[in-house]
Scaffold this active site. Structure first.
Site, PDB file in Angstrom:
ATOM      1  N   PRO A  10       0.824  -1.114   0.028  1.00  0.00           N
ATOM      2  CG  PRO A  10      -0.032  -1.033   2.159  1.00  0.00           C
ATOM      3  CD  PRO A  10       0.586  -1.965   1.238  1.00  0.00           C
ATOM      4  CG  ASN A  11      -0.340   4.412   1.030  1.00  0.00           C
ATOM      5  OD1 ASN A  11      -1.366   4.799   0.526  1.00  0.00           O
ATOM      6  ND2 ASN A  11      -0.506   3.688   2.227  1.00  0.00           N
ATOM      7  NE  ARG A  18       3.856   6.679   1.647  1.00  0.00           N
ATOM      8  CZ  ARG A  18       4.240   5.668   2.095  1.00  0.00           C
ATOM      9  NH1 ARG A  18       4.682   4.618   1.212  1.00  0.00           N
ATOM     10  NH2 ARG A  18       3.853   5.011   3.151  1.00  0.00           N
ATOM     11  CE1 TYR A  23       8.749   5.343   2.845  1.00  0.00           C
ATOM     12  CE2 TYR A  23       7.324   7.020   2.952  1.00  0.00           C
ATOM     13  CZ  TYR A  23       7.677   5.953   3.477  1.00  0.00           C
ATOM     14  OH  TYR A  23       7.261   5.197   4.612  1.00  0.00           O
ATOM     15  CG  ASN A  74       8.610  -1.775   0.552  1.00  0.00           C
ATOM     16  OD1 ASN A  74       7.844  -1.725   1.603  1.00  0.00           O
ATOM     17  ND2 ASN A  74       9.079  -0.752   0.328  1.00  0.00           N
ATOM     18  CB  ALA A  77       1.242   0.647   6.576  1.00  0.00           C
ATOM     19  CG  HIS A  80       4.702  -1.521  10.427  1.00  0.00           C
ATOM     20  ND1 HIS A  80       6.130  -2.146  10.664  1.00  0.00           N
ATOM     21  CD2 HIS A  80       4.690  -0.699   9.318  1.00  0.00           C
ATOM     22  CE1 HIS A  80       6.768  -1.443   9.916  1.00  0.00           C
ATOM     23  NE2 HIS A  80       6.107  -0.584   8.769  1.00  0.00           N
ATOM     24  CG  ASP A  87      -0.657 -16.788   8.906  1.00  0.00           C
ATOM     25  OD1 ASP A  87       0.391 -17.049   9.769  1.00  0.00           O
ATOM     26  OD2 ASP A  87      -1.905 -17.019   9.393  1.00  0.00           O
ATOM     27  CD  GLU A  98      10.475  -7.146   6.450  1.00  0.00           C
ATOM     28  OE1 GLU A  98      10.806  -8.377   7.128  1.00  0.00           O
ATOM     29  OE2 GLU A  98      10.094  -6.168   7.145  1.00  0.00           O
ATOM     30  CG  HIS A 100      10.911  -2.099   5.374  1.00  0.00           C
ATOM     31  ND1 HIS A 100       9.405  -2.193   5.050  1.00  0.00           N
ATOM     32  CD2 HIS A 100      11.156  -3.047   5.835  1.00  0.00           C
ATOM     33  CE1 HIS A 100       8.913  -3.030   5.477  1.00  0.00           C
ATOM     34  NE2 HIS A 100       9.984  -3.785   6.077  1.00  0.00           N
ATOM     35  CB  SER A 102      12.257   4.767   5.245  1.00  0.00           C
ATOM     36  OG  SER A 102      11.112   3.975   5.754  1.00  0.00           O
ATOM     37  NE  ARG A 107       9.617   6.737   8.399  1.00  0.00           N
ATOM     38  CZ  ARG A 107       8.673   6.264   7.783  1.00  0.00           C
ATOM     39  NH1 ARG A 107       9.013   5.397   6.963  1.00  0.00           N
ATOM     40  NH2 ARG A 107       7.724   6.998   7.663  1.00  0.00           N
ATOM     41  NE  ARG A 111       6.484   4.880   9.958  1.00  0.00           N
ATOM     42  CZ  ARG A 111       5.454   5.033   9.226  1.00  0.00           C
ATOM     43  NH1 ARG A 111       5.137   3.995   8.363  1.00  0.00           N
ATOM     44  NH2 ARG A 111       4.618   6.248   9.260  1.00  0.00           N
TER      45      ARG A 111
HETATM   46  C1  DQA Z   1       8.210   1.364   4.234  1.00  0.00           C
HETATM   47  C2  DQA Z   1       8.110   1.723   5.475  1.00  0.00           C
HETATM   48  C3  DQA Z   1       6.631   1.344   6.130  1.00  0.00           C
HETATM   49  O1  DQA Z   1       6.643   1.742   7.352  1.00  0.00           O
HETATM   50  C4  DQA Z   1       5.778   2.050   5.373  1.00  0.00           C
HETATM   51  O2  DQA Z   1       4.337   2.297   5.975  1.00  0.00           O
HETATM   52  C5  DQA Z   1       5.610   2.212   3.981  1.00  0.00           C
HETATM   53  C6  DQA Z   1       6.999   2.036   3.328  1.00  0.00           C
HETATM   54  C7  DQA Z   1       9.553   1.612   3.215  1.00  0.00           C
HETATM   55  O3  DQA Z   1       9.610   1.215   2.297  1.00  0.00           O
HETATM   56  O4  DQA Z   1      10.312   2.455   4.115  1.00  0.00           O
HETATM   57  O5  DQA Z   1       4.929   2.466   3.367  1.00  0.00           O
HETATM   58  O6  DQA Z   1       7.805  -0.089   4.003  1.00  0.00           O
END
Ligand code: DQA
Length: 146
Positions: A10-11, A18, A23, A74, A77, A80, A87, A98, A100, A102, A107, A111
């Site tokens: 998401p996002n 953003r 980012y 990635n 959110a 978390h 699962d 995995e 990320h 950032s 942070r 997170r």
């Molecule tokens: C993220 C870090 C997450 O905490 C956040 O919700 C994101 C991006 C990152 O790539 O740094 O959407 O996964």
């Protein structure tokens, strides 16, 4: 040919606009173009997908795991919050890196915890979008799945 699925949650479709201070300026299209170019250079089949929907990510992780493809994830959110993603990884046997963009540990406290970290092969955090490239490199240094 090795298969790697690059899944963004998401996002991450908003990359580039953003919170650029966190980012960066690159868009998701930039990231995906770099992944595809890298795949061509290294002889790896790269599939890129993004969704804002948890269930869709669950389905894609299952698909990758059951077909023997590796995953760069990635989860945004959902990292978390999502027992369902954890699962899916465990249940399908997907080998996941995995990522990320950032440094989540520098942070907000919420997170710092990841539901998926205990079931992934490795974690790349805080290197900006270079993390996706580093994840491809890491996967290629591991034994193929089949
Ligand atoms: C993220 C870090 C997450 O905490 C956040 O919700 C994101 C991006 C990152 O790539 O740094 O959407 O996964």
């Amino acid at each position: 040919m090795r298969q790697i699925h690059v899944l963004n949650g998401p996002n991450l479709n908003l990359l580039g606009r953003r919170e650029p201070g966190i980012y960066g300026a690159a868009t998701l299209a930039d990231v995906e173009a770099e992944m595809r170019a890298l795949g061509e250079k290294l002889g790896v089949a790269i599939t890129c997908r993004q969704s804002n929907h948890e269930g869709e990510l669950v389905t894609w992780i299952q698909e990758a795991g059951l077909s023997g493809a590796d995953v760069i994830l990635n989860a945004g959110a959902y990292t978390h919050t999502s027992v369902a993603l954890r699962d899916a990884i465990k249940g399908s046997g997907a080998r996941v890196i995995e990522v990320h963009i950032s440094n989540v540990h520098a942070r907000e406290e919420f997170r710092h915890h990841s539901y998926i970290s205990p079931v992934v092969a490795g974690i790349i955090v805080g290197f900006g979008i270079a993390g996706y490239r580093l994840a491809v490199q890491a996967l290629l240094e591991m034994k193929p799945n089949s």
